[in-house]
Enzyme design. Structure first.
Site, PDB file in Angstrom:
ATOM      1  N   CYS A  65       0.842  -1.197   0.000  1.00  0.00           N
ATOM      2  CA  CYS A  65       0.000   0.000   0.000  1.00  0.00           C
ATOM      3  C   CYS A  65       0.881   1.253   0.000  1.00  0.00           C
ATOM      4  O   CYS A  65       1.876   1.315   0.729  1.00  0.00           O
ATOM      5  CB  CYS A  65      -0.907   0.002   1.232  1.00  0.00           C
ATOM      6  SG  CYS A  65      -2.050   1.416   1.275  1.00  0.00           S
ATOM      7  N   CYS A 142     -20.081  -6.092   1.733  1.00  0.00           N
ATOM      8  CA  CYS A 142     -19.546  -4.781   2.085  1.00  0.00           C
ATOM      9  C   CYS A 142     -18.189  -4.638   1.414  1.00  0.00           C
ATOM     10  O   CYS A 142     -17.357  -5.550   1.480  1.00  0.00           O
ATOM     11  CB  CYS A 142     -19.393  -4.653   3.606  1.00  0.00           C
ATOM     12  SG  CYS A 142     -18.675  -3.080   4.161  1.00  0.00           S
ATOM     13  N   CYS A 202     -20.478   1.975   6.867  1.00  0.00           N
ATOM     14  CA  CYS A 202     -19.800   1.283   7.966  1.00  0.00           C
ATOM     15  C   CYS A 202     -18.540   2.078   8.277  1.00  0.00           C
ATOM     16  O   CYS A 202     -17.687   2.244   7.406  1.00  0.00           O
ATOM     17  CB  CYS A 202     -19.470  -0.141   7.544  1.00  0.00           C
ATOM     18  SG  CYS A 202     -18.453  -1.072   8.716  1.00  0.00           S
ATOM     19  N   ARG A 272     -19.584  -3.512  16.149  1.00  0.00           N
ATOM     20  CA  ARG A 272     -18.873  -4.733  15.796  1.00  0.00           C
ATOM     21  C   ARG A 272     -17.514  -4.771  16.474  1.00  0.00           C
ATOM     22  O   ARG A 272     -16.740  -3.824  16.381  1.00  0.00           O
ATOM     23  CB  ARG A 272     -18.679  -4.800  14.272  1.00  0.00           C
ATOM     24  CG  ARG A 272     -18.010  -6.077  13.786  1.00  0.00           C
ATOM     25  CD  ARG A 272     -17.849  -6.059  12.266  1.00  0.00           C
ATOM     26  NE  ARG A 272     -19.112  -5.756  11.639  1.00  0.00           N
ATOM     27  CZ  ARG A 272     -19.256  -4.927  10.603  1.00  0.00           C
ATOM     28  NH1 ARG A 272     -18.207  -4.310  10.094  1.00  0.00           N
ATOM     29  NH2 ARG A 272     -20.447  -4.715  10.095  1.00  0.00           N
TER      30      ARG A 272
END
Length: 407
Positions: A65, A142, A202, A272
């Site tokens: 990344c 998702c 989310c 969550r």
């Protein structure tokens, strides 16, 4: 305790606590911890009963990344010995998802490292979403692909995505200390793009990065203001080879207080427990089910989680039940008229009369100084937790390998 009675009453009415009340939850003593859990548990059960939603991560592209997020093992400059691979093919991703669905997961989270997707990446992920949906009826999907450009959220929605994850991670005031290659405002913008496209938003946080209590409250109140349907709470996993490898600030008790605070501030959102629960909650994981109504099953992006079978046994032994595919997760006032996982409404994460409340699925406390609230006495600043490096295991199975996944 007057504080807890007040917070329960507010939670049942979807009202926001004050900042001082939220800070007071984090400042409670270990002697009061079970009372805090019981109070937040009343709010959790009011909105979600005893159901636990299971989610399953599929890391579509691992490592390499260009962003410099200090908490992340996939960051630019990370020397963590994680798996590194390019995009999974749609069939490979669907096969990986099948393992989690067989274990009881009802949502699959498709994650890819990087600053954000190119249009070609969106095409690739869209094909993956359609493949998974064709092969697995009723599954929620998702996507978590980083910062979105204009029109990309709409394209993911058209492909069948139900939700989009992009975490705020920490407070706006401290964000620049954690990441320099993009801004806090960039993250807020992506959450708003997901909302505008009709995706269930989310967005959550990472605790344990050396932040203060005030920072934790800031980010949770910012999340309340953004009103995501689900709020993942990550606990920093201090990977060797990352800038935060020495940050072992969390205790199991501290994690429970953080989860309780999140539940009080966002009473009717899906809370969550995400990355790091095994590392930091350890044997107190079952208690956390009284606060959160959702967990990840099996492994995370680059680290191994608790065995999927142990997750299911934990849920049953604690007196909870796995949420079925036919059940709608969110309370009726949040649930979408045309979808299974919920939609954004103007006052979804509680009525915002008093609110002040800005992706990473596997990260993982700060202390409050000053007076308490409602007669509480601030707890002493917690001692630094013992480094449990033995609990940080790099994922070597599942997506990107030839070995069976943990699900």
């Amino acid at each position: 305790m007057d504080l807890l009675n007040t917070l329960v009453d507010k939670g049942l009415r979807r009202e926001s606590p004050t900042r001082d009340e939220a800070l007071a939850v984090l400042a409670t003593s270990d002697d009061d911890l079970l009372d805090v859990v019981a109070a937040a548990g009343k709010v959790r059960r009011h909105w979600f009963g005893r159901r636990v939603k299971l989610n399953y991560l599929v890391n579509l592209k691992s490592g390499l990344c260009p962003e410099d997020c200090s908490y992340c093992s996939q960051r630019l400059g990370s020397t963590a010995g994680i798996l590194k691979y390019t995009w999974l093919k749609p069939g490979e991703a669907s096969e990986a998802a099948a393992a989690g669905l067989a274990g009881g997961a009802k949502r699959v989270c498709l994650v890819a490292s990087g600053r954000g997707p190119t249009d070609r990446d969106v095409d690739r992920v869209s094909e993956t979403i359609r493949t998974i949906k064709d092969q697995h009826e009723n599954v929620e999907v998702c996507a978590c692909l980083g910062l979105l450009s204009d029109g990309q959220a709409e394209r993911l929605r058209e492909a069948g995505a139900d939700a989009y994850n992009h975490n705020l991670n920490t407070s706006e005031a401290t964000y620049g200390d954690i990441t320099t290659t993009h801004t806090y405002a960039d993250r807020v913008d992506t959450v708003n793009k997901a909302h505008a496209a009709g995706l269930s938003a989310c967005s959550g946080l990472i605790a344990g990065m050396g932040e203060s209590d005030e920072d934790l409250v800031d980010v949770v109140f910012s999340l309340r203001e953004l009103d995501p349907d689900s709020v993942p709470v990550n606990f920093l996993i201090p990977f060797e080879g990352t800038p935060l490898a020495k940050e072992w600030n969390l205790t199991p008790q501290r994690c429970l207080r953080i989860l309780a605070m999140v539940r009080f501030v966002c009473p009717d959102a899906e809370v969550r427990i995400a990355g790091g629960r095994e590392v930091h909650l350890r044997t107190l994981q079952p208690l956390a089910l009284n606060l959160a109504n959702s967990i990840f099953l099996g492994d995370y992006l680059t680290s191994e989680g608790q065995a999927g079978k142990a997750d299911l046994e934990m849920i049953a032994d604690a007196g909870f039940e796995v949420e079925g595919a036919e059940q709608v997760t969110l309370p009726e006032h949040r649930a979408a008229a045309a979808g299974g996982c919920g939609s954004h409404e103007s006052a979804g994460c509680g009525s915002q009369a008093e609110a002040g409340c800005g992706s990473h699925a596997e990260a993982g406390c700060g202390s409050h100084e000053g007076g308490g609230v409602c007669g509480t006495t601030p707890a002493p600043e917690p001692a630094a937790a013992e480094a449990r490096t033995d609990l940080v295991a790099v994922r070597r199975r599942g997506a990107g390998t030839d070995l069976a996944p943990n699900a």
